[in-house]
Design an enzyme around this catalytic site. Structure first.
Site, PDB file in Angstrom:
ATOM      1  N   ASP A  16      49.675  39.189  36.536  1.00  0.00           N
ATOM      2  CA  ASP A  16      48.730  39.306  35.425  1.00  0.00           C
ATOM      3  C   ASP A  16      48.786  38.077  34.521  1.00  0.00           C
ATOM      4  O   ASP A  16      49.832  37.440  34.386  1.00  0.00           O
ATOM      5  CB  ASP A  16      49.066  40.576  34.612  1.00  0.00           C
ATOM      6  CG  ASP A  16      47.895  41.031  33.750  1.00  0.00           C
ATOM      7  OD1 ASP A  16      46.775  40.525  33.948  1.00  0.00           O
ATOM      8  OD2 ASP A  16      48.109  41.886  32.872  1.00  0.00           O
ATOM      9  N   ASN A  18      46.176  35.504  34.516  1.00  0.00           N
ATOM     10  CA  ASN A  18      45.404  34.335  34.971  1.00  0.00           C
ATOM     11  C   ASN A  18      44.315  33.952  33.967  1.00  0.00           C
ATOM     12  O   ASN A  18      44.093  32.773  33.686  1.00  0.00           O
ATOM     13  CB  ASN A  18      44.710  34.632  36.307  1.00  0.00           C
ATOM     14  CG  ASN A  18      45.683  34.817  37.452  1.00  0.00           C
ATOM     15  OD1 ASN A  18      46.873  34.570  37.294  1.00  0.00           O
ATOM     16  ND2 ASN A  18      45.167  35.249  38.589  1.00  0.00           N
ATOM     17  N   ARG A  20      44.084  34.627  30.693  1.00  0.00           N
ATOM     18  CA  ARG A  20      44.620  34.059  29.448  1.00  0.00           C
ATOM     19  C   ARG A  20      45.151  32.649  29.665  1.00  0.00           C
ATOM     20  O   ARG A  20      44.996  31.773  28.818  1.00  0.00           O
ATOM     21  CB  ARG A  20      45.737  34.973  28.896  1.00  0.00           C
ATOM     22  CG  ARG A  20      45.184  36.152  28.113  1.00  0.00           C
ATOM     23  CD  ARG A  20      46.217  37.224  27.923  1.00  0.00           C
ATOM     24  NE  ARG A  20      46.354  38.011  29.143  1.00  0.00           N
ATOM     25  CZ  ARG A  20      47.307  38.898  29.348  1.00  0.00           C
ATOM     26  NH1 ARG A  20      48.237  39.087  28.416  1.00  0.00           N
ATOM     27  NH2 ARG A  20      47.348  39.591  30.463  1.00  0.00           N
ATOM     28  N   TRP A  21      45.743  32.413  30.812  1.00  0.00           N
ATOM     29  CA  TRP A  21      46.247  31.075  31.142  1.00  0.00           C
ATOM     30  C   TRP A  21      45.089  30.076  31.097  1.00  0.00           C
ATOM     31  O   TRP A  21      45.209  28.985  30.543  1.00  0.00           O
ATOM     32  CB  TRP A  21      46.879  31.109  32.535  1.00  0.00           C
ATOM     33  CG  TRP A  21      47.488  29.825  33.001  1.00  0.00           C
ATOM     34  CD1 TRP A  21      48.792  29.435  32.867  1.00  0.00           C
ATOM     35  CD2 TRP A  21      46.824  28.747  33.689  1.00  0.00           C
ATOM     36  NE1 TRP A  21      48.987  28.191  33.429  1.00  0.00           N
ATOM     37  CE2 TRP A  21      47.786  27.754  33.936  1.00  0.00           C
ATOM     38  CE3 TRP A  21      45.509  28.538  34.114  1.00  0.00           C
ATOM     39  CZ2 TRP A  21      47.492  26.557  34.592  1.00  0.00           C
ATOM     40  CZ3 TRP A  21      45.203  27.340  34.750  1.00  0.00           C
ATOM     41  CH2 TRP A  21      46.195  26.359  34.997  1.00  0.00           C
ATOM     42  N   HIS A  33      42.459  31.936  38.156  1.00  0.00           N
ATOM     43  CA  HIS A  33      42.743  32.607  39.424  1.00  0.00           C
ATOM     44  C   HIS A  33      43.147  31.598  40.501  1.00  0.00           C
ATOM     45  O   HIS A  33      43.999  31.888  41.338  1.00  0.00           O
ATOM     46  CB  HIS A  33      41.528  33.428  39.882  1.00  0.00           C
ATOM     47  CG  HIS A  33      41.180  34.544  38.930  1.00  0.00           C
ATOM     48  ND1 HIS A  33      42.126  35.426  38.458  1.00  0.00           N
ATOM     49  CD2 HIS A  33      40.013  34.910  38.343  1.00  0.00           C
ATOM     50  CE1 HIS A  33      41.544  36.293  37.639  1.00  0.00           C
ATOM     51  NE2 HIS A  33      40.263  35.988  37.543  1.00  0.00           N
ATOM     52  N   ASN A  64      38.981  46.427  38.860  1.00  0.00           N
ATOM     53  CA  ASN A  64      38.560  45.039  38.684  1.00  0.00           C
ATOM     54  C   ASN A  64      37.099  44.788  39.094  1.00  0.00           C
ATOM     55  O   ASN A  64      36.515  43.767  38.721  1.00  0.00           O
ATOM     56  CB  ASN A  64      39.493  44.069  39.433  1.00  0.00           C
ATOM     57  CG  ASN A  64      40.888  43.960  38.837  1.00  0.00           C
ATOM     58  OD1 ASN A  64      41.861  43.726  39.540  1.00  0.00           O
ATOM     59  ND2 ASN A  64      41.012  44.116  37.523  1.00  0.00           N
ATOM     60  N   ARG A  67      34.584  43.852  36.280  1.00  0.00           N
ATOM     61  CA  ARG A  67      34.560  42.545  35.597  1.00  0.00           C
ATOM     62  C   ARG A  67      33.201  41.867  35.832  1.00  0.00           C
ATOM     63  O   ARG A  67      32.450  42.271  36.717  1.00  0.00           O
ATOM     64  CB  ARG A  67      35.694  41.672  36.135  1.00  0.00           C
ATOM     65  CG  ARG A  67      37.056  42.245  35.767  1.00  0.00           C
ATOM     66  CD  ARG A  67      38.161  41.289  36.121  1.00  0.00           C
ATOM     67  NE  ARG A  67      39.447  41.848  35.680  1.00  0.00           N
ATOM     68  CZ  ARG A  67      40.547  41.150  35.533  1.00  0.00           C
ATOM     69  NH1 ARG A  67      40.552  39.858  35.795  1.00  0.00           N
ATOM     70  NH2 ARG A  67      41.661  41.726  35.115  1.00  0.00           N
ATOM     71  N   ARG A 184      56.041  42.608  36.287  1.00  0.00           N
ATOM     72  CA  ARG A 184      54.698  42.346  35.754  1.00  0.00           C
ATOM     73  C   ARG A 184      54.786  41.162  34.807  1.00  0.00           C
ATOM     74  O   ARG A 184      55.619  41.132  33.900  1.00  0.00           O
ATOM     75  CB  ARG A 184      54.123  43.552  35.009  1.00  0.00           C
ATOM     76  CG  ARG A 184      52.686  43.248  34.529  1.00  0.00           C
ATOM     77  CD  ARG A 184      51.958  44.446  34.024  1.00  0.00           C
ATOM     78  NE  ARG A 184      50.561  44.109  33.756  1.00  0.00           N
ATOM     79  CZ  ARG A 184      49.539  44.953  33.854  1.00  0.00           C
ATOM     80  NH1 ARG A 184      49.763  46.199  34.216  1.00  0.00           N
ATOM     81  NH2 ARG A 184      48.308  44.554  33.593  1.00  0.00           N
ATOM     82  N   ARG A 190      52.716  47.849  31.450  1.00  0.00           N
ATOM     83  CA  ARG A 190      52.108  49.033  32.051  1.00  0.00           C
ATOM     84  C   ARG A 190      51.941  48.794  33.553  1.00  0.00           C
ATOM     85  O   ARG A 190      52.030  47.662  34.025  1.00  0.00           O
ATOM     86  CB  ARG A 190      50.755  49.338  31.400  1.00  0.00           C
ATOM     87  CG  ARG A 190      49.780  48.177  31.411  1.00  0.00           C
ATOM     88  CD  ARG A 190      48.427  48.539  30.787  1.00  0.00           C
ATOM     89  NE  ARG A 190      47.595  47.374  30.639  1.00  0.00           N
ATOM     90  CZ  ARG A 190      47.452  46.674  29.498  1.00  0.00           C
ATOM     91  NH1 ARG A 190      48.072  47.058  28.404  1.00  0.00           N
ATOM     92  NH2 ARG A 190      46.677  45.605  29.455  1.00  0.00           N
TER      93      ARG A 190
END
Ligand code: IPE
Ligand code: IPE
Ligand code: MG
Length: 237
Positions: A16, A18, A20-21, A33, A64, A67, A184, A190
């Site tokens: 998890d 990608n 935000r990066w 991604h 997903n 999105r 994670r 979560r």
């Protein structure tokens, strides 16, 4: 690395962060991604070298699909490209690829790419690399309940014969041992519908590192933390 260290036989990853990066760098989410794919390539190699026997990665959840279409398209493209580009390396390193999840929703092109990589790598014995694609634990359990109910209805199975092993064997992960460690990234704590049944006694490890930055050192830190855990399974030592 300490050779005596306890290594998880089955490591599962919720990759998890990608998006935000990418946002942090002023880039498109799809570029995150792509960077995530690089981190995955390195992690497959590192995990196999460290002695992990099963590596499961959450690559695309049933949720997903909600999105933006552009992002979903980019992810589908990346799945196809990724398996195509990596096939030679995977075969060379003895990595067997298996996909779990409901494939019926993917385009023919994606389904073909997945089927092809599974076939090409089927003889791999070093590590099994499980790609969770259009996967969610609740849909997996729902499908399992349906198939068991059908067998009862047809008279092939008695209700009394339904036990925990039968349920485990009715999941996508039938031939795969339960995960020992779930990592994670990105600071979210979560499971997001990932391996809920299988995770009953998994050790959980959360790190702030965003997935594209997850490197060998980050993996070693997680495995070190795992080695310190005391797994009691409800018993008294
Ligand atoms: C994980 O990164 C990759 C997938 C879910 C496919 P995200 O895309 O969820 O990244 P964030 O959480 O938005 O940063
Ligand atoms: C979980 O990440 C799914 C994958 C890593 C493929 P998400 O980013 O989709 O999960 P939420 O929305 O934060 O729970
Ligand atoms: Mg996310």
């Amino acid at each position: 690395m300490n050779a005596e260290r306890k290594i998880p036989q089955h490591l599962a990853l919720i990759m998890d962060g990608n998006g935000r990066w990418a946002t942090l760098r002023g880039k498109q989410r799809s570029e995150g991604h792509i960077a995530g794919m690089e981190a995955l390539r390195a992690t497959v190699r590192n995990a196999a070298e460290m002695g992990v026997k099963y590596l499961t990665v959450y690559a695309f959840s049933t949720e997903n699909w909600g999105r933006p279409q552009e992002e979903v398209d980019a992810l589908m493209e990346l799945i196809c490209k990724g398996v195509e580009m990596e096939s030679a390396q995977l075969i060379e390193n003895g990595i067997k690829v298996v996909a779990i999840g409901d494939r019926s929703r993917f385009s023919a092109k994606v389904r073909e790419a997945i089927g092809k990589i599974e076939q090409m790598t089927a003889a791999g014995e070093q590590m099994t690399f499980i790609l969770a694609l259009n996967y969610s634990s609740r849909s997996e359990l729902t499908a399992a309940v349906k198939s068991i109910a059908e067998r009862v209805k047809r008279g092939e199975l008695q209700c009394e014969a339904i036990d925990e092993s039968l349920i485990s064997e009715s999941l996508y992960t039938a031939a795969i041992p339960d995960p020992d460690l779930i990592i994670r990234t990105s600071g979210e704590c979560r499971l997001s519908n990932f391996l809920l049944w299988q995770a009953s006694y998994a050790e959980l490890y959360f790190t702030e590192v965003l997935w594209p930055d997850f490197d060998r050192k980050a993996l070693e830190e997680a495995l070190e933390a795992y080695a310190q855990r005391d797994r009691r399974y409800g018993l008294v030592k």
